[in-house]
Design an enzyme around this catalytic site. Sequence first.
Site, PDB file in Angstrom:
ATOM      1  N   GLN A   1       0.853  -1.371   0.131  1.00  0.00           N
ATOM      2  CA  GLN A   1      -0.104   0.005  -0.054  1.00  0.00           C
ATOM      3  C   GLN A   1       0.867   1.295  -0.054  1.00  0.00           C
ATOM      4  OE1 GLN A   1      -1.795   1.241   3.831  1.00  0.00           O
ATOM      5  NE2 GLN A   1      -3.804   1.736   2.761  1.00  0.00           N
TER       6      GLN A   1
ATOM      7  N   SER B   1       0.669   6.698   2.345  1.00  0.00           N
ATOM      8  CA  SER B   1       1.701   7.556   3.135  1.00  0.00           C
ATOM      9  C   SER B   1       2.633   8.221   2.486  1.00  0.00           C
ATOM     10  CB  SER B   1       1.877   7.059   4.387  1.00  0.00           C
ATOM     11  OG  SER B   1       0.900   6.336   5.101  1.00  0.00           O
TER      12      SER B   1
ATOM     13  N   SER C   1       4.617  -1.023   4.051  1.00  0.00           N
ATOM     14  CA  SER C   1       4.692  -2.514   4.453  1.00  0.00           C
ATOM     15  C   SER C   1       4.833  -3.485   3.579  1.00  0.00           C
ATOM     16  CB  SER C   1       3.440  -2.875   5.279  1.00  0.00           C
ATOM     17  OG  SER C   1       3.452  -2.015   6.207  1.00  0.00           O
TER      18      SER C   1
ATOM     19  N   GLU D   1      -9.838  -1.631   5.272  1.00  0.00           N
ATOM     20  CA  GLU D   1      -8.693  -1.724   6.075  1.00  0.00           C
ATOM     21  C   GLU D   1      -8.764  -1.662   7.443  1.00  0.00           C
ATOM     22  OE1 GLU D   1      -5.657   1.253   5.155  1.00  0.00           O
ATOM     23  OE2 GLU D   1      -4.063   0.334   6.413  1.00  0.00           O
TER      24      GLU D   1
HETATM   25  C1  FAD Z   1       3.296  -0.806  11.312  1.00  0.00           C
HETATM   26  C2  FAD Z   1       2.905   0.342  10.454  1.00  0.00           C
HETATM   27  C3  FAD Z   1       2.728   0.079   9.011  1.00  0.00           C
HETATM   28  C4  FAD Z   1       2.222   0.816   7.899  1.00  0.00           C
HETATM   29  N1  FAD Z   1       1.982   0.390   6.719  1.00  0.00           N
HETATM   30  C5  FAD Z   1       1.607   1.390   5.832  1.00  0.00           C
HETATM   31  C6  FAD Z   1       1.587   0.765   4.559  1.00  0.00           C
HETATM   32  O1  FAD Z   1       1.900  -0.290   3.947  1.00  0.00           O
HETATM   33  N2  FAD Z   1       1.349   1.639   3.492  1.00  0.00           N
HETATM   34  C7  FAD Z   1       1.045   3.039   3.992  1.00  0.00           C
HETATM   35  O2  FAD Z   1       0.651   3.991   3.236  1.00  0.00           O
HETATM   36  N3  FAD Z   1       1.036   3.293   5.240  1.00  0.00           N
HETATM   37  C8  FAD Z   1       1.458   2.669   6.174  1.00  0.00           C
HETATM   38  N4  FAD Z   1       1.677   3.005   7.504  1.00  0.00           N
HETATM   39  C9  FAD Z   1       1.413   4.517   7.715  1.00  0.00           C
HETATM   40  C10 FAD Z   1       0.242   4.651   8.885  1.00  0.00           C
HETATM   41  O3  FAD Z   1      -0.946   4.747   7.973  1.00  0.00           O
HETATM   42  C11 FAD Z   1       0.449   6.495   9.085  1.00  0.00           C
HETATM   43  O4  FAD Z   1       1.806   6.472  10.024  1.00  0.00           O
HETATM   44  C12 FAD Z   1      -0.497   6.919   9.944  1.00  0.00           C
HETATM   45  O5  FAD Z   1      -1.700   7.279   9.139  1.00  0.00           O
HETATM   46  C13 FAD Z   1      -0.031   8.136  10.826  1.00  0.00           C
HETATM   47  O6  FAD Z   1       0.409   9.356   9.855  1.00  0.00           O
HETATM   48  P1  FAD Z   1       1.936   9.941  10.342  1.00  0.00           P
HETATM   49  O7  FAD Z   1       2.794   8.780  10.779  1.00  0.00           O
HETATM   50  O8  FAD Z   1       2.453  10.780   9.116  1.00  0.00           O
HETATM   51  O9  FAD Z   1       1.634  10.834  11.538  1.00  0.00           O
HETATM   52  P2  FAD Z   1       1.096  12.362  11.530  1.00  0.00           P
HETATM   53  O10 FAD Z   1      -0.137  12.537  10.429  1.00  0.00           O
HETATM   54  O11 FAD Z   1       2.262  13.143  11.361  1.00  0.00           O
HETATM   55  O12 FAD Z   1       0.553  12.483  12.980  1.00  0.00           O
HETATM   56  C14 FAD Z   1       1.184  12.630  14.203  1.00  0.00           C
HETATM   57  C15 FAD Z   1       0.268  12.729  15.374  1.00  0.00           C
HETATM   58  O13 FAD Z   1      -0.682  13.788  15.362  1.00  0.00           O
HETATM   59  C16 FAD Z   1      -2.031  13.226  15.259  1.00  0.00           C
HETATM   60  N5  FAD Z   1      -2.813  14.007  14.560  1.00  0.00           N
HETATM   61  C17 FAD Z   1      -2.602  14.369  13.212  1.00  0.00           C
HETATM   62  N6  FAD Z   1      -3.640  15.023  12.518  1.00  0.00           N
HETATM   63  C18 FAD Z   1      -4.558  15.445  13.712  1.00  0.00           C
HETATM   64  C19 FAD Z   1      -6.179  15.600  13.729  1.00  0.00           C
HETATM   65  N7  FAD Z   1      -6.507  16.249  12.711  1.00  0.00           N
HETATM   66  N8  FAD Z   1      -6.747  15.324  15.041  1.00  0.00           N
HETATM   67  C20 FAD Z   1      -6.046  14.900  15.994  1.00  0.00           C
HETATM   68  N9  FAD Z   1      -4.833  14.382  16.081  1.00  0.00           N
HETATM   69  C21 FAD Z   1      -4.130  14.225  14.641  1.00  0.00           C
HETATM   70  C22 FAD Z   1      -1.797  11.911  14.956  1.00  0.00           C
HETATM   71  O14 FAD Z   1      -2.847  11.019  15.530  1.00  0.00           O
HETATM   72  C23 FAD Z   1      -0.590  11.524  15.382  1.00  0.00           C
HETATM   73  O15 FAD Z   1      -0.493  10.978  16.849  1.00  0.00           O
HETATM   74  C24 FAD Z   1       2.043   2.187   8.600  1.00  0.00           C
HETATM   75  C25 FAD Z   1       2.462   2.578   9.821  1.00  0.00           C
HETATM   76  C26 FAD Z   1       2.672   1.750  10.830  1.00  0.00           C
HETATM   77  C27 FAD Z   1       2.960   2.298  12.034  1.00  0.00           C
END
Ligand code: FAD
Length: 377
Positions: A121, A124, A156, A239
Amino acid sequence: MELDYSAEEEEFRARLRHWLGTELPKLPARPDPLDWPARRAYDCGWQRRLYDAGYGHVHWDGSPTRRLIFLEETERAGAPYVGAGFVGLLHAGPTIAAEGTPEQRERWLEPVLRGDAVWCQGFSEPEAGSDLASLRTRAVRDGDAYVVTGHKIWTSHAEIADWCELLVRTDPDAPKHRGISWLAMPMDAPGITVRPLRTLAGTAEFAEVFLDEVRVPVANRVGAENDGWRVTLVTLSFERGTAFVGEVVACRRVLGELARTARKNGRWDDPVLRRRLGRLGAEFQALWRLIQWNVSEAAATGAVPGTGGSVFKLSYSHARQELYDAAAAVLGPDALDLGREWPRDRLSSLSYTIAAGTSQIQRNIVAERVLGLPKGR
Ligand SMILES: Cc1cc2nc3c(=O)[nH]c(=O)nc-3n(C[C@H](O)[C@H](O)[C@H](O)COP(=O)(O)OP(=O)(O)OC[C@H]3O[C@@H](n4cnc5c(N)ncnc54)[C@H](O)[C@@H]3O)c2cc1C
């Protein structure tokens, strides 16, 4: 609402149980968890056996109740779960089944079900996680192809995948939710660089993916150009709504093993720990009932799960973390031994409140779309 299984469903269970009993002893030993190519071969091999026996379609292309029985029985028998097939079987495949053209369904679904194709996927990006629609990876039309340039992260299974469900910006001038398209990108296309990222648990299960003028045929677009956000919501609803269902069954098994281990190592005498395990038992039982309810609802109302999946995802990911905290209490100092399964699973459980949409984001969705509360700023 009927939550009990019918006689015909129980007959399906008995047949499956018998098949698992004869098939599982033939399976080779599980590979090293750090050896991803071997894990791919193992997971795809098991999916092929399921397919040949008529169970390959069970995750999305059949009765949802049979799927629950399948999950209960495979877990009970200790069978492998989807593993490397996670994205293809549990959200890319179901999205193509719901939104793809007949040709696209024909081209991509059977290989997933047969265990011949692994998907990843590419949603992100470094500055587009929770705010996914801010993605910047560009796709510029050139004849019958899109030329894609950008940077994905946390992908992933990228290293072992054949296909990527990829979000790209096809109209940089449109409002951010309107200029996105959903593409199926072959992972062997020139211009793709995969750089693995190592997790706290020591595995390199996800990666950064760099895209440098990668040509993706226009025929690989699922849904209309610039209508990718709508398709994305379908992917996310699978998902968050159904992809983690099988893991609840696994957590119930782990809980049983925890109680047995605590009895053996003397920790069962601790009333605080017993209460903790009892409360978790009630919580996983409630989650299973919620799943059964969601499944009956989905069967009655249509194929794509609704936003109720966010309620499930939110509760499940926290319950999973509590389960593995309890495992650490049961294991004592052995919880630090990363050569063992529970300590490794404990570290990976930390990711569950982030992956597939963080808990904060799920709370926003539950507040706005399930409870109808006013939208936050
Ligand atoms: C084990 C793992 C596997 C993954 N696999 C994939 C994959 O295969 N493909 C893929 O595309 N992605 C994948 N991801 C990514 C995952 O979907 C993102 O990490 C997740 O959506 C959070 O985005 P970010 O890390 O950019 O955090 P950010 O968006 O930077 O957020 C940081 C913090 O701010 C908070 N926050 C942000 N906006 C708001 C809001 N509007 N209101 C309240 N709180 C807020 C968030 O909740 C979080 O705590 C994976 C992540 C993990 C941990």
